[in-house]
Motif scaffolding. Structure first.
Motif, PDB file in Angstrom:
ATOM      1  N   ILE A 128       0.848  -1.190   0.000  1.00  0.00           N
ATOM      2  CA  ILE A 128       0.000   0.000   0.000  1.00  0.00           C
ATOM      3  C   ILE A 128       0.882   1.237   0.000  1.00  0.00           C
ATOM      4  CG2 ILE A 128      -1.752   1.322   1.253  1.00  0.00           C
ATOM      5  CD1 ILE A 128      -2.620  -1.362   2.517  1.00  0.00           C
ATOM      6  N   GLY A 129       0.704   2.099  -0.982  1.00  0.00           N
ATOM      7  CA  GLY A 129       1.397   3.380  -1.038  1.00  0.00           C
ATOM      8  C   GLY A 129       0.440   4.500  -0.695  1.00  0.00           C
ATOM      9  N   LEU A 130       0.906   5.438   0.129  1.00  0.00           N
ATOM     10  CA  LEU A 130       0.065   6.549   0.581  1.00  0.00           C
ATOM     11  C   LEU A 130       0.639   7.873   0.103  1.00  0.00           C
ATOM     12  CD1 LEU A 130      -0.428   5.417   4.298  1.00  0.00           C
ATOM     13  CD2 LEU A 130      -1.994   5.024   2.378  1.00  0.00           C
ATOM     14  N   LEU A 131      -0.234   8.745  -0.358  1.00  0.00           N
ATOM     15  CA  LEU A 131       0.160  10.097  -0.749  1.00  0.00           C
ATOM     16  C   LEU A 131      -0.306  11.069   0.311  1.00  0.00           C
ATOM     17  CD1 LEU A 131       1.255  12.143  -2.866  1.00  0.00           C
ATOM     18  CD2 LEU A 131      -1.065  12.261  -3.764  1.00  0.00           C
ATOM     19  N   ALA A 132       0.606  11.875   0.816  1.00  0.00           N
ATOM     20  CA  ALA A 132       0.235  12.972   1.714  1.00  0.00           C
ATOM     21  C   ALA A 132       0.123  14.228   0.855  1.00  0.00           C
ATOM     22  CB  ALA A 132       1.262  13.122   2.826  1.00  0.00           C
ATOM     23  N   SER A 133       1.147  15.030   0.804  1.00  0.00           N
ATOM     24  CA  SER A 133       1.115  16.217  -0.049  1.00  0.00           C
ATOM     25  C   SER A 133       2.192  16.169  -1.120  1.00  0.00           C
ATOM     26  CB  SER A 133       1.294  17.489   0.798  1.00  0.00           C
ATOM     27  OG  SER A 133       2.514  17.429   1.519  1.00  0.00           O
ATOM     28  N   GLU A 134       3.206  15.338  -0.922  1.00  0.00           N
ATOM     29  CA  GLU A 134       4.313  15.258  -1.854  1.00  0.00           C
ATOM     30  C   GLU A 134       4.614  13.798  -2.159  1.00  0.00           C
ATOM     31  OE1 GLU A 134       5.621  17.823  -3.242  1.00  0.00           O
ATOM     32  OE2 GLU A 134       4.726  19.386  -2.027  1.00  0.00           O
ATOM     33  N   GLY A 135       5.511  13.595  -3.119  1.00  0.00           N
ATOM     34  CA  GLY A 135       6.015  12.269  -3.384  1.00  0.00           C
ATOM     35  C   GLY A 135       5.183  11.482  -4.376  1.00  0.00           C
ATOM     36  N   ASP A 136       5.637  10.248  -4.619  1.00  0.00           N
ATOM     37  CA  ASP A 136       5.053   9.364  -5.622  1.00  0.00           C
ATOM     38  C   ASP A 136       4.460   8.140  -4.929  1.00  0.00           C
ATOM     39  OD1 ASP A 136       4.403   7.788  -7.759  1.00  0.00           O
ATOM     40  OD2 ASP A 136       6.462   7.486  -8.452  1.00  0.00           O
ATOM     41  N   PRO A 137       3.133   8.039  -4.856  1.00  0.00           N
ATOM     42  CA  PRO A 137       2.547   6.878  -4.178  1.00  0.00           C
ATOM     43  C   PRO A 137       2.831   5.567  -4.901  1.00  0.00           C
ATOM     44  CG  PRO A 137       0.854   8.155  -5.291  1.00  0.00           C
ATOM     45  CD  PRO A 137       2.113   8.962  -5.366  1.00  0.00           C
ATOM     46  N   ALA A 138       3.092   5.616  -6.230  1.00  0.00           N
ATOM     47  CA  ALA A 138       3.398   4.390  -6.962  1.00  0.00           C
ATOM     48  C   ALA A 138       4.735   3.813  -6.505  1.00  0.00           C
ATOM     49  CB  ALA A 138       3.415   4.660  -8.463  1.00  0.00           C
ATOM     50  N   ALA A 139       5.740   4.673  -6.331  1.00  0.00           N
ATOM     51  CA  ALA A 139       7.036   4.196  -5.844  1.00  0.00           C
ATOM     52  C   ALA A 139       6.912   3.650  -4.430  1.00  0.00           C
ATOM     53  CB  ALA A 139       8.061   5.338  -5.899  1.00  0.00           C
ATOM     54  N   ALA A 140       6.100   4.317  -3.607  1.00  0.00           N
ATOM     55  CA  ALA A 140       5.885   3.836  -2.237  1.00  0.00           C
ATOM     56  C   ALA A 140       5.185   2.485  -2.243  1.00  0.00           C
ATOM     57  CB  ALA A 140       5.076   4.860  -1.452  1.00  0.00           C
ATOM     58  N   ALA A 141       4.190   2.306  -3.121  1.00  0.00           N
ATOM     59  CA  ALA A 141       3.478   1.034  -3.197  1.00  0.00           C
ATOM     60  C   ALA A 141       4.386  -0.081  -3.709  1.00  0.00           C
ATOM     61  CB  ALA A 141       2.251   1.178  -4.097  1.00  0.00           C
TER      62      ALA A 141
END
Length: 327
Positions: A283-296
């Protein structure tokens, strides 16, 4: 005036018992009752009237000037806007023009509600991209029917667009559509401040399953997982896509870590005991910045390393992502 508060109707304008025709029109509402509708008029009394007529919709917000309307539209992403033409400051024509120039709002239907009856004004609003034109005083059944029609058309167009970009084997969205939707939802989430979760579900054991049962059975297993994922989603804005040969992506707007983890648990339970097949989920989460795909992707790698049936979550940051954590 708090534009996010639900409308409270004075007793003097609360609806009377509906006519048979109104009841038939209202029967169309259940599938649309969760639609987000923005009412824009500089007359608070007219806002109340519109709120009464559209009380079957659970998500109504209102604005009494053009600047407020644009701010709410950009943060809330309505599915339909009812818009007065004549307002001080930014008038309805300019509001419509700016909505249609915004890539995130350009497809949202706009219905003008105005005292103008001049055919030139009606032609002008359609040239701006408005979907419909309603003259004041407003007839309740006609307004409800027009709103319902535009919402149905809007949602149907979205569904057809998705159906046109399907993965041939599983019937879910293809990777290219997923990439487009992810980019769009990330921009919406950053603008509105709402959470966004991306769930990557990797089907484990498929290679051995294919060797044991054949390619046809393996294809059926992929279709089965795709079907489970589609049934797990309950909102029109959610999306299931084929992310890789054995990986499915579930894009979840307005969903926090707890909501995504609950969905992951349901998927694992649904596949439990399916002939040595199981899922590893990141599971990738987006707050205000960053790439949720890379996190996932990082979370999925951690889940696979930990063993089948595991779920890991990872939050995106401006310079990458946090370490994945088991749920």
């Amino acid at each position: 005036m708090d534009c996010a508060m639900p409308l409270t109707l004075p007793s003097s304008i609360r609806p009377a018992a509906p006519s048979p025709l109104a009841s038939r029109l209202d029967s169309l509402l259940p599938a649309l009752a969760d639609a987000r509708v923005l009412l824009v008029d500089d007359d608070p009394g007219m806002i109340q009237v519109l709120g009464r007529l559209l009380s079957g919709y659970s998500q109504l917000r209102f604005a009494t000037d053009g600047a407020q309307a644009l701010a709410i539209a950009r943060s809330w992403q309505p599915e339909l806007v009812l818009l007065d033409a004549e307002m001080p400051g930014i008038d309805g024509f300019e509001v419509c023009r700016q909505l249609k120039a915004d890539p995130l709002l350009a497809e949202v239907p706009v219905i003008f509600v105005t005292q103008h009856t001049d055919a030139r004004v009606e032609a002008a609003v359609f040239e701006l991209g408005a979907a419909d034109f309603v003259a004041k005083p407003v007839a309740g059944p006609a307004l409800r029917a027009r709103v319902a029609m535009q919402l149905r058309l809007h949602r149907t167009a979205q569904r057809l667009l998705r159906l046109a970009r399907r993965d041939a084997l599983t019937g879910v969205a293809e990777r290219a559509q997923f990439n487009d939707e992810l980019d769009l939802e990330c921009r919406r989430a950053r603008r509105s401040g709402q959470p966004l979760a991306l769930l990557l579900a990797g089907l484990e054991g498929l290679t051995a399953y294919r060797e044991r049962h054949g390619q046809g059975a393996a294809d059926n297993a992929l279709r089965h997982v795709a079907n489970l994922a589609q049934h797990a989603l309950q909102r029109p804005g959610d999306l299931v896509a084929r992310h890789g040969d054995e990986v499915f992506a579930l894009l979840l707007p307005d969903t926090n870590a707890a909501g995504a983890a609950a969905l992951a648990a349901r998927l694992l339970q649904a596949l439990n005991g399916e002939d040595a097949l199981t899922l590893a989920i990141g599971i990738g989460l987006l707050a205000s910045e960053g790439d949720p795909a890379a996190a996932a992707e990082a979370a999925l790698a951690a889940a696979r390393a930990a063993g089948a049936g595991r779920v890991y979550v990872c939050a995106a940051t401006a310079d990458g992502h946090e370490p994945p954590l088991a749920t």
